[in-house]
Design a protein around this motif. Structure first.
Motif, PDB file in Angstrom:
ATOM      1  N   MET A 101     -12.670  -9.313   4.234  1.00  0.00           N
ATOM      2  CA  MET A 101     -12.107  -8.529   3.139  1.00  0.00           C
ATOM      3  C   MET A 101     -13.027  -8.645   1.922  1.00  0.00           C
ATOM      4  N   ASN A 102     -13.387  -7.502   1.338  1.00  0.00           N
ATOM      5  CA  ASN A 102     -14.316  -7.536   0.211  1.00  0.00           C
ATOM      6  C   ASN A 102     -13.609  -8.037  -1.057  1.00  0.00           C
ATOM      7  N   PRO A 103     -14.398  -8.521  -2.038  1.00  0.00           N
ATOM      8  CA  PRO A 103     -13.791  -9.109  -3.243  1.00  0.00           C
ATOM      9  C   PRO A 103     -12.868  -8.165  -3.991  1.00  0.00           C
ATOM     10  N   ALA A 104     -13.219  -6.870  -4.063  1.00  0.00           N
ATOM     11  CA  ALA A 104     -12.377  -5.929  -4.803  1.00  0.00           C
ATOM     12  C   ALA A 104     -10.993  -5.830  -4.178  1.00  0.00           C
ATOM     13  N   ARG A 105     -10.947  -5.809  -2.842  1.00  0.00           N
ATOM     14  CA  ARG A 105      -9.643  -5.717  -2.166  1.00  0.00           C
ATOM     15  C   ARG A 105      -8.854  -7.011  -2.327  1.00  0.00           C
ATOM     16  N   ARG A 106      -9.547  -8.140  -2.226  1.00  0.00           N
ATOM     17  CA  ARG A 106      -8.848  -9.423  -2.417  1.00  0.00           C
ATOM     18  C   ARG A 106      -8.257  -9.494  -3.820  1.00  0.00           C
ATOM     19  N   LEU A 107      -9.040  -9.059  -4.808  1.00  0.00           N
ATOM     20  CA  LEU A 107      -8.542  -9.086  -6.178  1.00  0.00           C
ATOM     21  C   LEU A 107      -7.336  -8.168  -6.344  1.00  0.00           C
ATOM     22  N   THR A 108      -7.348  -7.026  -5.660  1.00  0.00           N
ATOM     23  CA  THR A 108      -6.218  -6.094  -5.742  1.00  0.00           C
ATOM     24  C   THR A 108      -4.941  -6.740  -5.232  1.00  0.00           C
ATOM     25  N   TRP A 109      -5.013  -7.456  -4.095  1.00  0.00           N
ATOM     26  CA  TRP A 109      -3.829  -8.138  -3.565  1.00  0.00           C
ATOM     27  C   TRP A 109      -3.317  -9.183  -4.559  1.00  0.00           C
ATOM     28  N   LEU A 110      -4.237  -9.963  -5.120  1.00  0.00           N
ATOM     29  CA  LEU A 110      -3.832 -10.998  -6.065  1.00  0.00           C
ATOM     30  C   LEU A 110      -3.214 -10.393  -7.322  1.00  0.00           C
ATOM     31  N   LEU A 111      -3.833  -9.336  -7.836  1.00  0.00           N
ATOM     32  CA  LEU A 111      -3.316  -8.708  -9.052  1.00  0.00           C
ATOM     33  C   LEU A 111      -1.965  -8.039  -8.799  1.00  0.00           C
TER      34      LEU A 111
ATOM     35  N   ALA B  51      10.338 -12.344  -5.314  1.00  0.00           N
ATOM     36  CA  ALA B  51      10.326 -12.179  -3.856  1.00  0.00           C
ATOM     37  C   ALA B  51       9.217 -11.229  -3.416  1.00  0.00           C
ATOM     38  N   ILE B  52       9.050 -10.131  -4.151  1.00  0.00           N
ATOM     39  CA  ILE B  52       7.982  -9.176  -3.831  1.00  0.00           C
ATOM     40  C   ILE B  52       6.617  -9.825  -4.009  1.00  0.00           C
ATOM     41  N   ALA B  53       6.461 -10.615  -5.069  1.00  0.00           N
ATOM     42  CA  ALA B  53       5.192 -11.298  -5.317  1.00  0.00           C
ATOM     43  C   ALA B  53       4.815 -12.206  -4.151  1.00  0.00           C
ATOM     44  N   ALA B  54       5.798 -12.908  -3.600  1.00  0.00           N
ATOM     45  CA  ALA B  54       5.532 -13.777  -2.455  1.00  0.00           C
ATOM     46  C   ALA B  54       5.149 -12.957  -1.228  1.00  0.00           C
ATOM     47  N   ALA B  55       5.860 -11.848  -0.989  1.00  0.00           N
ATOM     48  CA  ALA B  55       5.595 -11.026   0.188  1.00  0.00           C
ATOM     49  C   ALA B  55       4.218 -10.373   0.131  1.00  0.00           C
ATOM     50  N   VAL B  56       3.810  -9.901  -1.038  1.00  0.00           N
ATOM     51  CA  VAL B  56       2.518  -9.225  -1.183  1.00  0.00           C
ATOM     52  C   VAL B  56       1.367 -10.147  -0.816  1.00  0.00           C
ATOM     53  N   LEU B  57       1.484 -11.421  -1.133  1.00  0.00           N
ATOM     54  CA  LEU B  57       0.400 -12.361  -0.861  1.00  0.00           C
ATOM     55  C   LEU B  57       0.151 -12.569   0.622  1.00  0.00           C
TER      56      LEU B  57
ATOM     57  N   GLY C  70      -0.576 -10.303   2.503  1.00  0.00           N
ATOM     58  CA  GLY C  70      -1.668  -9.386   2.812  1.00  0.00           C
ATOM     59  C   GLY C  70      -3.025  -9.883   2.361  1.00  0.00           C
ATOM     60  N   LEU C  71      -3.078 -10.996   1.615  1.00  0.00           N
ATOM     61  CA  LEU C  71      -4.352 -11.554   1.150  1.00  0.00           C
ATOM     62  C   LEU C  71      -4.934 -12.415   2.262  1.00  0.00           C
TER      63      LEU C  71
END
Length: 415
Positions: free
Chosen positions: A1-11, A175-181, A183-184
């Motif tokens: 996974m490229n840095p831009a995509r990783r940053l998107t998941w974190l943000l 809860a959403i914040a936990a679920a989104v991660l 995908g990182l």
């Protein structure tokens, strides 16, 4: 996974958690004002929310250096979702007391020490060779948009409609914040534990403290940041009383008062990297502290809600610009394997000063008779801190990355 995509998941995860947090941080003091109007008890709520940073930030930082930082964020956000969800049920049932509000704030704050420490420590690993100034600005923007630009108004409006509703939304955000991660992709440990001799937690905490004490620039920055945190919280903890009693705003419009802070904060996050490139980090720090003082000092003098909101926006823009520079300084100077521990010590000092500032602000408001006077005192004190920062940082090459400049950071040139 490229840095831009990783940053998107974190943000994205950070945006969801900060939105929920912003809703709760407006709704919690509003809930407290339905139970008491004592300024010391109101300030005590703010103190309780940040007390875990004084008690547990260093330990949280050490844990973040030991475990996978993404998993730490998932666990912490899940715990916050459960705690706030329980609060929503108690509010709906009509069984709240001020002490239950305090207890909930303490639990949320304890989990936050893990979540926020892990998020900040993740930035260098996620960004890779990308710009730290830009990444830190985006992380600050997520916090601002969530906590004030959107979360504040939503918290005020939903509390006015139904007191339990903002806490339901707050819980959903975590809860959403936990679920989104989930995908990182990847592993985000600070080090390879299999190739390393096990050490005691106390030893690792001492390593982080020893490193910070040896880096004179970062040590002085943490002192400046701690003083700014202490003095700003004198007024911040009284914001709800300032809005309701001095400006005569309603519960619903209090959230929109915070909206102005969101606009200012976004402006600060957006222009901070450009200001750094144009004027340098030292100028941004010193100018930001002066802007903070002008904002809060002005709020102590005006009685117009529009003028007060504009000045609060000035404060928010200035403090966010300062935070961007301080975050980049940490990421640039601190080795990755020590980042969690050094950040833990940093936040023990800086965020640990918030409970003390909040309580002092409550006592000050009670003594002076109005929260507006507390804002004036806070703003004046920030101007003194700006002068101290000018003297403390004047000989340090904050923007010079040459070997000789880096060596200077570990020497004490004297005030």
């Amino acid at each position: 996974m490229n840095p831009a995509r990783r940053l998107t998941w974190l943000l994205t995860s950070s945006a969801a958690s900060h939105l929920g947090d912003g809703i709760g941080k407006v709704a919690l003091p509003l809930l407290a004002t339905t139970l008491t109007r004592d300024p010391v008890l109101i300030a005590g709520l703010s103190a309780t929310q940040f007390l875990p940073w004084l008690l547990f930030a260093a330990v949280a930082g050490a844990l973040v250096d030991r475990i996978d930082r993404r998993r730490a964020m998932i666990a912490a956000n899940t715990a916050r979702a459960v705690a706030v969800g329980t609060l929503a049920v108690l509010v709906a049932a009509g069984g709240m007391t001020i002490w239950l509000v305090y207890l909930t704030a303490l639990v949320i704050g304890t989990a936050e020490t893990i979540a926020d420490s892990a998020a900040n420590a993740l930035i260098p690993a996620v960004v890779g060779d990308g710009s730290l100034d830009a990444a830190n600005s985006k992380l600050q923007a997520c916090e601002i948009v969530g906590q004030t630009f959107l979360g504040g108004p939503v918290g005020g409006l939903t509390f006015a409609l139904f007191a339990a509703l903002p806490f339901v939304l707050n819980s959903a955000g975590f809860a959403i914040a936990a679920a989104v991660l989930l995908g990182l992709a990847g592993t985000y440990r600070a080090r390879d534990d299999a190739a390393r001799e096990p050490t005691r937690l106390r030893t690792e905490l001492a390593d982080g403290l020893r490193w910070l004490r040896g880096n004179v620039l970062l040590k002085r920055l943490v002192i400046v940041a701690g003083l700014l945190s202490l003095v700003s919280e004198l007024a911040q903890a009284q914001l709800v009383l300032y809005a309701l009693d001095d400006l005569h705003l309603s519960d619903a419009t209090f959230g929109f008062f915070a909206f102005a802070g969101g606009i200012g904060g976004l402006l600060g996050a957006g222009v901070a990297p450009r200001l750094v490139r144009a004027a340098g980090r030292r100028v941004v720090v010193l100018g930001g502290i002066l802007g903070c003082g002008a904002g809060f000092g002005g709020m102590g003098l005006v009685r117009s809600p529009l003028a007060a909101a504009a000045l609060f926006g000035l404060f928010a823009a200035a403090v966010v610009a300062v935070n961007v520079v301080l975050a980049t300084a940490r990421h640039t100077l601190v080795p990755g394997e020590l980042l969690g521990r050094v950040l833990g010590v940093w936040r023990t000092v800086v965020w640990g000063a918030i409970p003390l500032g909040a309580l002092l602000g409550g006592v000050l408001t009670e003594a002076l008779g109005t929260a507006a006077h507390t804002f004036a005192v806070s703003g004046s004190a920030m101007l003194v801190i700006a002068a101290f920062a000018f003297v403390a940082l004047r000989r340090f090459p904050l923007d010079d990355k040459s070997d000789s400049a880096v060596a200077l950071l570990h020497q004490d040139p004297g005030l």
